[in-house]
Motif scaffolding. Sequence first.
Motif, PDB file in Angstrom:
ATOM      1  N   UNK A 106       0.818  -1.220   0.000  1.00  0.00           N
ATOM      2  CA  UNK A 106       0.000   0.000   0.000  1.00  0.00           C
ATOM      3  C   UNK A 106       0.850   1.267   0.000  1.00  0.00           C
ATOM      4  N   UNK A 107       2.103   1.147   0.471  1.00  0.00           N
ATOM      5  CA  UNK A 107       2.991   2.310   0.537  1.00  0.00           C
ATOM      6  C   UNK A 107       4.255   2.113  -0.284  1.00  0.00           C
ATOM      7  N   UNK A 108       4.268   1.082  -1.120  1.00  0.00           N
ATOM      8  CA  UNK A 108       5.434   0.831  -1.979  1.00  0.00           C
ATOM      9  C   UNK A 108       6.712   0.588  -1.200  1.00  0.00           C
ATOM     10  N   UNK A 123       8.658   5.787   5.571  1.00  0.00           N
ATOM     11  CA  UNK A 123       8.422   7.188   5.955  1.00  0.00           C
ATOM     12  C   UNK A 123       7.006   7.600   5.589  1.00  0.00           C
ATOM     13  N   UNK A 124       6.560   7.209   4.388  1.00  0.00           N
ATOM     14  CA  UNK A 124       5.198   7.539   3.962  1.00  0.00           C
ATOM     15  C   UNK A 124       4.170   6.869   4.883  1.00  0.00           C
ATOM     16  N   UNK A 125       4.426   5.612   5.255  1.00  0.00           N
ATOM     17  CA  UNK A 125       3.508   4.911   6.151  1.00  0.00           C
ATOM     18  C   UNK A 125       3.518   5.555   7.539  1.00  0.00           C
ATOM     19  N   UNK A 126       4.699   5.904   8.036  1.00  0.00           N
ATOM     20  CA  UNK A 126       4.802   6.553   9.347  1.00  0.00           C
ATOM     21  C   UNK A 126       4.041   7.880   9.342  1.00  0.00           C
ATOM     22  N   UNK A 127       4.182   8.652   8.264  1.00  0.00           N
ATOM     23  CA  UNK A 127       3.453   9.920   8.161  1.00  0.00           C
ATOM     24  C   UNK A 127       1.943   9.683   8.165  1.00  0.00           C
ATOM     25  N   UNK A 128       1.482   8.669   7.437  1.00  0.00           N
ATOM     26  CA  UNK A 128       0.047   8.360   7.385  1.00  0.00           C
ATOM     27  C   UNK A 128      -0.471   7.957   8.765  1.00  0.00           C
ATOM     28  N   UNK A 129       0.379   7.259   9.536  1.00  0.00           N
ATOM     29  CA  UNK A 129      -0.004   6.815  10.878  1.00  0.00           C
ATOM     30  C   UNK A 129       0.188   7.901  11.933  1.00  0.00           C
ATOM     31  N   UNK A 130       0.900   8.969  11.543  1.00  0.00           N
ATOM     32  CA  UNK A 130       1.246  10.045  12.466  1.00  0.00           C
ATOM     33  C   UNK A 130       2.097   9.524  13.624  1.00  0.00           C
TER      34      UNK A 130
END
Length: 137
Positions: free
Chosen positions: A20-22, A26-33
């Motif tokens: 889902x985040x390739x 970092x992108x996943x961490x940002x989405x999870x805050x």
Amino acid sequence: MLRDINDVRRTNANWICANKFGGDRKQMADALDVSGAYLGRILNEGVSQPRNIGDDVARKIEEVGGMPTNWLDHDYERLPPGLEPLLERYKRSDPETQAMIRLALDDPDAPLPAAMRESLKTMIQAVRMAIASQIKP
């Protein structure tokens, strides 16, 4: 042998990160805050002391990954009984047939009775995971 819920959640969270985040943590961490360091501690499989994924974080991972509630808690590496032959037939089918099957699985308007649709959710998720991980024939 049943796997520990923390191992199952970690495996599935890594799958969400990859698919889902390739693979972009970092992108996943940002989405999870959450911080990248925290996400790294919960995603790292095989480390001596990985951090467990609690219920609240598990539900948030499912949400940002676009998965249904409690999806993270199911061991998709253990296919439900009777699914192996179906998966083998899928793997042996030609690419056009595989594409049609994926389309049918993704079609929310597929003509299935509500009770049947509900009972098939787990099996459909297992098939989707197998498709997404590109299991080779």
